[in-house]
Write an enzyme that holds these catalytic residues in place. Structure first.
Site, PDB file in Angstrom:
ATOM      1  CG  LEU A   1      38.152  27.257  60.261  1.00 52.56           C
ATOM      2  CD1 LEU A   1      37.879  25.773  60.442  1.00 52.56           C
ATOM      3  CD2 LEU A   1      36.923  27.937  59.705  1.00 52.56           C
ATOM      4  CB  SER A   2      43.024  30.879  61.852  1.00 51.66           C
ATOM      5  OG  SER A   2      44.288  31.440  61.585  1.00 51.66           O
ATOM      6  N   PRO A   3      45.030  28.059  61.114  1.00 47.05           N
ATOM      7  CG  PRO A   3      46.095  27.301  59.164  1.00 47.05           C
ATOM      8  CD  PRO A   3      44.782  27.820  59.681  1.00 47.05           C
TER       9      PRO A   3
ATOM     10  CG  ASP B   1      37.828  30.837  64.210  1.00 45.31           C
ATOM     11  OD1 ASP B   1      37.888  29.603  64.428  1.00 45.31           O
ATOM     12  OD2 ASP B   1      36.837  31.387  63.713  1.00 45.31           O
TER      13      ASP B   1
ATOM     14  CB  SER C   1      44.660  31.582  65.072  1.00 43.32           C
ATOM     15  OG  SER C   1      43.982  32.641  64.447  1.00 43.32           O
TER      16      SER C   1
END
Length: 183
Positions: free
Chosen positions: A15-17, A13, A19
């Site tokens: 929104l996940s650093p 996602d 990731s």
């Protein structure tokens, strides 16, 4: 004779650093390690029940369905907006700006944004998120590597040495030699 690429799924996602870190490393290593990298946009909110990235992840799902060759570039641009430039990724105009900067035409981007509200995109994102949960996800990113007829789920972007071991490959750090100086 060269061996066939091993399948590796990255559930992520924007929104996940974390990731993002895993995404960049695996994109760099996909040819070095001879892996067939499957990018799987997933909704962290569906896993963690609280997120602001629904539209962005639906947009990436639409990109994957309609322009899969652009998925890597558009994903990267959304990460750059939110984590490097502190720009919005929730509003339609922000998503359109990211898509255009990544190389999609205005018409392509608008068409993809319209598809975000279709059942096809919604159900595909839901299915991908459920697949991550079925592998045991409790956050993102997760990487699922398929070797020797087994699936191994790794959580986090700090498991690359373990991933290399599972693949029987060498870990050369986050920027392997053949791509140093290139992002």
């Amino acid at each position: 004779m060269a061996s066939l690429p091993r399948k590796l799924e990255l559930f992520y996602d924007v929104l996940s650093p974390y990731s993002w870190l895993g995404f960049e490393v695996l994109c760099r290593y996909q040819h070095i390690w001879n892996i067939d990298l499957h990018l799987c946009p997933s909704l962290i909110g569906g896993i963690m029940k609280n997120s602001g990235s629904l539209t962005a992840m639906r947009f990436l799902t639409a990109v994957k369905q309609e322009n899969p060759e652009m998925l890597e570039r558009v994903s990267r641009e959304l990460w750059m907006r939110v984590w490097s430039r502190d720009e919005d990724i929730t509003e339609p105009q922000s998503i359109l700006a990211a898509a255009e900067k990544a190389g999609l035409s205005k018409e392509q981007a608008k068409s993809l944004l319209e598809k975000c509200s279709t059942d096809k995109v919604k159900s595909s994102l839901r299915e991908t998120t459920e697949a991550a949960c079925n592998y045991g996800a409790f956050g993102l990113p997760i990487t699922v590597v398929h070797v020797d007829n087994k699936s191994h789920m790794l959580f986090g972007s700090d498991r690359m040495e373990l991933l290399a071991h599972l693949l029987g490959e060498q870990w050369q750090g986050p920027v392997p030699s053949p791509v140093k100086g290139k992002l």
